[in-house]
Write a protein that holds these residues in place. Structure first.
Motif, PDB file in Angstrom:
ATOM      1  N   ASP A 145     126.540 -13.658  27.145  1.00  0.00           N
ATOM      2  CA  ASP A 145     125.870 -13.358  28.411  1.00  0.00           C
ATOM      3  C   ASP A 145     126.253 -11.994  28.964  1.00  0.00           C
ATOM      4  OD1 ASP A 145     124.583 -15.809  28.402  1.00  0.00           O
ATOM      5  OD2 ASP A 145     126.181 -16.804  29.534  1.00  0.00           O
ATOM      6  N   LYS A 146     127.245 -11.362  28.360  1.00  0.00           N
ATOM      7  CA  LYS A 146     127.718 -10.063  28.851  1.00  0.00           C
ATOM      8  C   LYS A 146     127.165  -8.890  28.035  1.00  0.00           C
ATOM      9  CE  LYS A 146     130.617 -11.873  31.896  1.00  0.00           C
ATOM     10  NZ  LYS A 146     130.514 -11.644  33.361  1.00  0.00           N
ATOM     11  N   ILE A 147     126.919  -9.132  26.754  1.00  0.00           N
ATOM     12  CA  ILE A 147     126.440  -8.074  25.862  1.00  0.00           C
ATOM     13  C   ILE A 147     125.118  -8.521  25.263  1.00  0.00           C
ATOM     14  CG2 ILE A 147     126.910  -6.695  23.808  1.00  0.00           C
ATOM     15  CD1 ILE A 147     129.873  -7.057  24.297  1.00  0.00           C
ATOM     16  N   LYS A 148     124.054  -7.838  25.613  1.00  0.00           N
ATOM     17  CA  LYS A 148     122.719  -8.211  25.152  1.00  0.00           C
ATOM     18  C   LYS A 148     122.496  -7.713  23.730  1.00  0.00           C
ATOM     19  CE  LYS A 148     117.823  -7.930  26.372  1.00  0.00           C
ATOM     20  NZ  LYS A 148     116.829  -7.411  27.365  1.00  0.00           N
ATOM     21  N   LEU A 149     121.957  -8.571  22.910  1.00  0.00           N
ATOM     22  CA  LEU A 149     121.670  -8.241  21.518  1.00  0.00           C
ATOM     23  C   LEU A 149     120.306  -7.554  21.425  1.00  0.00           C
ATOM     24  CD1 LEU A 149     123.500  -8.950  19.071  1.00  0.00           C
ATOM     25  CD2 LEU A 149     121.906 -10.828  18.583  1.00  0.00           C
ATOM     26  N   VAL A 150     120.284  -6.373  20.780  1.00  0.00           N
ATOM     27  CA  VAL A 150     119.028  -5.649  20.575  1.00  0.00           C
ATOM     28  C   VAL A 150     118.876  -5.341  19.088  1.00  0.00           C
ATOM     29  CG1 VAL A 150     117.614  -3.658  21.222  1.00  0.00           C
ATOM     30  CG2 VAL A 150     119.268  -4.603  22.859  1.00  0.00           C
ATOM     31  N   PRO A 151     118.150  -6.180  18.348  1.00  0.00           N
ATOM     32  CA  PRO A 151     117.976  -5.940  16.914  1.00  0.00           C
ATOM     33  C   PRO A 151     116.940  -4.856  16.640  1.00  0.00           C
ATOM     34  CG  PRO A 151     116.874  -7.956  17.560  1.00  0.00           C
ATOM     35  CD  PRO A 151     117.584  -7.466  18.783  1.00  0.00           C
ATOM     36  N   ILE A 152     117.236  -4.029  15.644  1.00  0.00           N
ATOM     37  CA  ILE A 152     116.360  -2.930  15.252  1.00  0.00           C
ATOM     38  C   ILE A 152     115.864  -3.172  13.822  1.00  0.00           C
ATOM     39  CG2 ILE A 152     116.242  -0.447  14.808  1.00  0.00           C
ATOM     40  CD1 ILE A 152     116.521  -1.059  17.757  1.00  0.00           C
ATOM     41  N   ASP A 153     114.587  -2.934  13.602  1.00  0.00           N
ATOM     42  CA  ASP A 153     114.018  -3.008  12.256  1.00  0.00           C
ATOM     43  C   ASP A 153     114.318  -1.682  11.549  1.00  0.00           C
ATOM     44  OD1 ASP A 153     112.510  -3.110   9.943  1.00  0.00           O
ATOM     45  OD2 ASP A 153     110.679  -3.815  10.932  1.00  0.00           O
ATOM     46  N   LEU A 154     115.265  -1.673  10.638  1.00  0.00           N
ATOM     47  CA  LEU A 154     115.678  -0.429   9.988  1.00  0.00           C
ATOM     48  C   LEU A 154     114.632   0.103   9.013  1.00  0.00           C
ATOM     49  CD1 LEU A 154     119.468  -1.106   9.287  1.00  0.00           C
ATOM     50  CD2 LEU A 154     118.400   0.029  11.254  1.00  0.00           C
ATOM     51  N   GLN A 155     113.725  -0.758   8.567  1.00  0.00           N
ATOM     52  CA  GLN A 155     112.671  -0.312   7.662  1.00  0.00           C
ATOM     53  C   GLN A 155     111.501   0.330   8.411  1.00  0.00           C
ATOM     54  OE1 GLN A 155     113.509  -0.495   4.455  1.00  0.00           O
ATOM     55  NE2 GLN A 155     115.385  -1.437   5.262  1.00  0.00           N
ATOM     56  N   ASN A 156     111.456   0.104   9.698  1.00  0.00           N
ATOM     57  CA  ASN A 156     110.377   0.662  10.529  1.00  0.00           C
ATOM     58  C   ASN A 156     110.945   0.923  11.913  1.00  0.00           C
ATOM     59  OD1 ASN A 156     107.818   1.463  11.418  1.00  0.00           O
ATOM     60  ND2 ASN A 156     107.170  -0.643  11.858  1.00  0.00           N
ATOM     61  N   ARG A 157     112.028   1.695  11.937  1.00  0.00           N
ATOM     62  CA  ARG A 157     112.779   1.836  13.187  1.00  0.00           C
ATOM     63  C   ARG A 157     112.033   2.684  14.203  1.00  0.00           C
ATOM     64  NH1 ARG A 157     118.230   4.017  10.741  1.00  0.00           N
ATOM     65  NH2 ARG A 157     117.364   2.965   8.931  1.00  0.00           N
ATOM     66  N   PRO A 158     112.174   2.344  15.466  1.00  0.00           N
ATOM     67  CA  PRO A 158     111.499   3.091  16.525  1.00  0.00           C
ATOM     68  C   PRO A 158     112.090   4.488  16.693  1.00  0.00           C
ATOM     69  CG  PRO A 158     112.926   1.399  17.451  1.00  0.00           C
ATOM     70  CD  PRO A 158     112.931   1.183  15.980  1.00  0.00           C
ATOM     71  N   THR A 159     111.237   5.452  16.958  1.00  0.00           N
ATOM     72  CA  THR A 159     111.709   6.833  17.123  1.00  0.00           C
ATOM     73  C   THR A 159     112.606   6.977  18.342  1.00  0.00           C
ATOM     74  OG1 THR A 159     109.692   7.377  18.345  1.00  0.00           O
ATOM     75  CG2 THR A 159     109.692   7.791  15.967  1.00  0.00           C
ATOM     76  N   TRP A 160     112.371   6.165  19.355  1.00  0.00           N
ATOM     77  CA  TRP A 160     113.175   6.279  20.576  1.00  0.00           C
ATOM     78  C   TRP A 160     114.642   5.924  20.345  1.00  0.00           C
ATOM     79  CZ3 TRP A 160     115.289   1.603  21.321  1.00  0.00           C
ATOM     80  CH2 TRP A 160     114.550   0.455  21.010  1.00  0.00           C
ATOM     81  N   TYR A 161     114.924   5.156  19.296  1.00  0.00           N
ATOM     82  CA  TYR A 161     116.324   4.786  19.058  1.00  0.00           C
ATOM     83  C   TYR A 161     117.156   6.032  18.749  1.00  0.00           C
ATOM     84  CZ  TYR A 161     120.491   2.533  17.184  1.00  0.00           C
ATOM     85  OH  TYR A 161     121.795   2.163  16.953  1.00  0.00           O
ATOM     86  N   LYS A 162     116.654   6.898  17.908  1.00  0.00           N
ATOM     87  CA  LYS A 162     117.370   8.135  17.592  1.00  0.00           C
ATOM     88  C   LYS A 162     117.323   9.115  18.751  1.00  0.00           C
ATOM     89  CE  LYS A 162     117.503  11.993  14.311  1.00  0.00           C
ATOM     90  NZ  LYS A 162     116.925  12.575  13.073  1.00  0.00           N
TER      91      LYS A 162
END
Length: 310
Positions: A129-146
């Motif tokens: 409940d303290k740390i939210k999980l945010v999974p990323i698709d590494l094969q089609n990763r969003p540009t905003w992540y970088k």
């Protein structure tokens, strides 16, 4: 709820009452109830108490007060009781979260063993409940992540206090030191020194095993797993690397759980053959629901590794 039973005649009613008052005062520990059983004789002696909890055993072990009697933790007490629904992975079509809004986020990939280390740490400290999980698709990763989150563009990364940090072994230590919950790193100087040696060896271990994937022989894998067997033999106060469960177990578990089914399938190589300590370690790890909730099916690991390495 799963139960943890402690038998100790040294606990008197006043000690139990004081302990339970402290226990219930913490919001993190509010998912618990306790039942007491006494002697046929009147108080003050408490013979046993059962703690029914949704917390992982790695939390419970650290919270229970030390006593002269041995604390017995059953396999059922390993379950967290918290069955987290995995959020869908974000890809190139997904909008970014509200970055730096005060929410602590752990960016992972479900398939990444490095990210799994940090995920396990989060779960074992009861921080769902303290740390939210945010999974990323590494094969089609969003540009905003970088662009907006983590310029190295890899996982894991942790968004906390308006900063984003990376590198799995750094992050497991950071979470252990900067968030509530029991310490997953030993205070004993000898164990701390050995822990650092084992953490430093993780890359060599992984490289040694991976080298064997395409090799004719298994010499490198033999050496790597023999090192693990020897390391598991150093301390006698439990089945884990440092006796008791720690960040060292978390560092190795994601890789061993992948190597075991892959080598058995491709090389017909049983990593536990002639290694009883390793076999016991795997068995004990598989009782830890906080860890198991981060795992995929063995068949998925085998398919992924075949595609990647063969």
């Amino acid at each position: 709820m799963p139960a943890l039973t402690v038998s100790d005649p040294s606990y008197c009613s006043t000690k139990i009452t004081a302990y339970w008052s402290t226990f219930k005062s913490s919001p993190t520990l509010s998912l618990c109830s306790v039942s007491l059983s006494t002697n046929p004789s009147p108080f003050p002696h408490i013979r046993a108490f059962s703690l029914h909890t949704q917390l992982p055993s790695c939390v419970l072990r650290a919270l229970l007060p030390k006593s002269r009697s041995r604390t017995k933790v059953s396999a059922s007490s390993m379950a967290t009781g918290v069955q987290e629904v995995r959020p869908p992975s974000l890809d190139s079509t997904s909008d970014p979260p509200a970055i730096f809004d005060g929410t602590t986020r752990l960016y992972i990939s479900y398939a990444c063993p490095y990210a799994q280390r940090v995920w396990i740490t989060r779960n074992c400290k009861g921080l769902q409940d303290k740390i939210k999980l945010v999974p990323i698709d590494l094969q089609n990763r969003p540009t905003w992540y970088k662009e907006k989150v983590y310029p190295p563009n890899k996982v894991p990364s942790l968004e906390h206090n308006n900063e984003v940090k990376g590198e799995s072994l750094d992050l497991v230590k950071y979470i252990d030191s900067n968030f509530e919950g029991p310490s997953l790193f030993p205070s004993d100087p000898d164990k701390r020194q050995f822990a650092e040696e084992l953490l430093a060896y993780t890359d060599s271990f992984n490289k040694g095993v991976i080298t064997s994937f395409k090799a004719d022989g298994m010499n490198d894998a033999d050496a790597a797993f023999d090192y693990i067997e020897t390391a598991l033999s150093k301390f006698e106060d439990g089945p884990f690397f440092l006796g008791q469960f720690s960040l060292v177990d978390i560092a190795y578990a994601p890789f061993i759980e992948r190597f075991q089914p892959f080598l058995l399938d491709v090389k017909k190589y049983d990593i536990t053959a002639g290694r009883p300590k390793l076999a016991t370690w795997i068995e004990e790890m598989n009782k830890n629901e906080a860890y198991k909730q981060t795992s995929l099916e063995p068949e998925e690991y085998v398919a992924t590794y075949k595609k990647r390495f063969l």
